[in-house]
Design an enzyme around this catalytic site. Structure first.
Site, short mmCIF file in Angstrom:
data_model
loop_
_atom_site.label_atom_id
_atom_site.label_comp_id
_atom_site.label_asym_id
_atom_site.label_seq_id
_atom_site.Cartn_x
_atom_site.Cartn_y
_atom_site.Cartn_z
N LYS A 91 0.87 -1.04 0.36
CA LYS A 91 0.45 -0.02 -0.22
C LYS A 91 0.80 1.29 0.03
O LYS A 91 2.13 0.86 0.34
CB LYS A 91 -1.32 0.16 1.70
CG LYS A 91 -1.85 -1.08 1.67
CD LYS A 91 -3.04 -0.43 2.63
CE LYS A 91 -4.40 -2.21 2.74
NZ LYS A 91 -4.68 -2.33 3.68
N GLY A 164 -12.74 -1.38 10.08
CA GLY A 164 -11.99 -2.80 10.77
C GLY A 164 -13.35 -3.85 11.88
O GLY A 164 -12.59 -4.30 12.37
N ARG A 176 -23.06 -2.84 -5.03
CA ARG A 176 -24.80 -2.69 -5.79
C ARG A 176 -24.94 -1.21 -6.46
O ARG A 176 -25.63 -1.64 -7.54
CB ARG A 176 -26.47 -2.92 -4.78
CG ARG A 176 -26.06 -3.92 -3.98
CD ARG A 176 -27.39 -4.71 -3.02
NE ARG A 176 -27.86 -5.70 -2.30
CZ ARG A 176 -28.20 -6.79 -3.79
NH1 ARG A 176 -28.69 -6.25 -5.06
NH2 ARG A 176 -28.68 -8.09 -3.24
N GLY A 225 -14.75 -5.71 5.53
CA GLY A 225 -16.07 -6.24 6.48
C GLY A 225 -15.98 -7.45 5.82
O GLY A 225 -16.71 -8.16 6.59
N GLY A 246 -9.61 -8.85 5.70
CA GLY A 246 -8.60 -7.71 6.40
C GLY A 246 -7.64 -8.95 6.72
O GLY A 246 -7.27 -9.58 7.75
N SER A 247 -6.27 -7.83 7.75
CA SER A 247 -5.16 -8.46 8.50
C SER A 247 -6.59 -9.59 10.04
O SER A 247 -5.29 -10.07 10.61
CB SER A 247 -4.31 -7.45 8.59
OG SER A 247 -4.56 -6.68 9.45
#
Length: 305
Positions: A91, A164, A176, A225, A246-247
């Site tokens: 990142k 997170g 959507r 999520g 996610g981590s």
């Protein structure tokens, strides 16, 4: 900037010539991640777990903590890259082209210009055409996605939860919205595309290509999520090409089992029997309130409870 800034490769016929347009090559490289799960890691051990569990790529980030979030330590990125055989992404802050230069210099396979990190430039994104490495960028709607593609993003990440919390509602809403706008665009007359381009503030040629393809002109992942196999399968069934994990997924007793379950869900997202098996026996998903105070108040006032 070149008019032919994107490429159609899903139908087997390229709009642009890859030999003349390096961006086409970067789009093709990003396609190798389609149908996979990308795991966010902070150290070598997590990277090895993600690779053994079947992740198609890993994205290296700083461990979460107080203060400004920046590019991960280059020495950690190089150590992780040497320890795994799958592609490595890292990142950089939005607009921080020097961080991107450093990441390209140490040989990362992909660069994520991430809005999850602290912003380096509030007004400008990195000119991604100046780099050899493919870039990934986040979006919340179709206009934002196509603007990032014009800047040179070879892959788009529809972003949801930034905190997170393990709450997928924002990701679902944004995916959507992107997919809904593409369906609206696909049914428009050609004359209407000009006005639609102005409405979403996106370049006309990219909008026209999106209409022709019936999808984003680059690989499209979802992030935020996604902590259960059902979450991952939901994103795939909504039309995404893959997911980011996610981590926080590593903060459980058996991270290998959980990552493997999500990988299996992405590969078999239309098979509820496999999804049921993948979802069984896992630790409780990330806690946290799924309803904010405003939504709870609205439900109560409407006498839902």
């Amino acid at each position: 900037m070149e008019e032919d800034g994107t490429v159609t490769v899903y139908s087997g016929s390229a709009i642009t010539d890859a030999k003349k347009n390096p961006f086409s090559l970067k789009v093709g490289i990003a396609q190798m991640l389609r149908g996979g799960a990308i795991a966010e890691v902070t150290n070598v051990n997590q990277a090895k777990i993600a690779e053994s569990a079947g992740a198609c790529c890993i994205v290296v980030s700083e461990p979460k903590g107080p203060g400004i979030s920046r590019m991960a330590d280059p020495s950690i990125i190089k150590e992780i890259k040497q320890s795994v055989t799958i592609p490595v992404m890292a990142k950089a802050r939005v607009g921080h082209f020097v961080e991107a230069q450093i990441l390209e210099a140490i040989g990362v396979d992909y660069i994520d210009e991430s809005e999850i990190l602290a912003l380096a430039d509030e007004d400008h994104f990195v000119n991604k055409h100046n780099f050899r490495a493919p870039f990934v960028c986040g979006c919340r709607d179709l206009g934002e996605a196509l603007r990032r593609v014009r800047e040179g993003a070879a892959m788009v990440r529809t972003q949801g939860d930034l905190l997170g919390r393990g709450d997928i509602v924002d990701t679902v809403r944004n995916v959507r919205k992107v997919m809904g706008d593409i369906r609206v665009l696909s049914n428009m007359d050609d004359d209407e595309v000009f006005t639609f381009s102005k409405k979403i503030a996106a370049p006309y040629d990219i909008v026209a290509q999106t209409k022709q393809m019936g999808r984003l002109p680059v690989v499209h992942f979802a992030a935020g999520g996604i902590v259960t196999p059902a979450d991952a399968a939901l994103m795939m069934q909504l039309g995404c090409d893959g997911v980011f994990i996610g981590s926080d997924i590593f903060n459980c007793s058996d991270p290998y089992k959980k990552v493997r379950a999500i990988v299996q869900a992405v590969r078999n997202y239309n098979d509820p029997h496999i999804l049921a098996a993948a979802s069984s026996g896992l630790d409780e998903a990330m806690g946290g309130l799924n309803l904010n105070e405003n939504r709870v108040e609205r439900f109560v006032s409407a006498e839902t409870y």
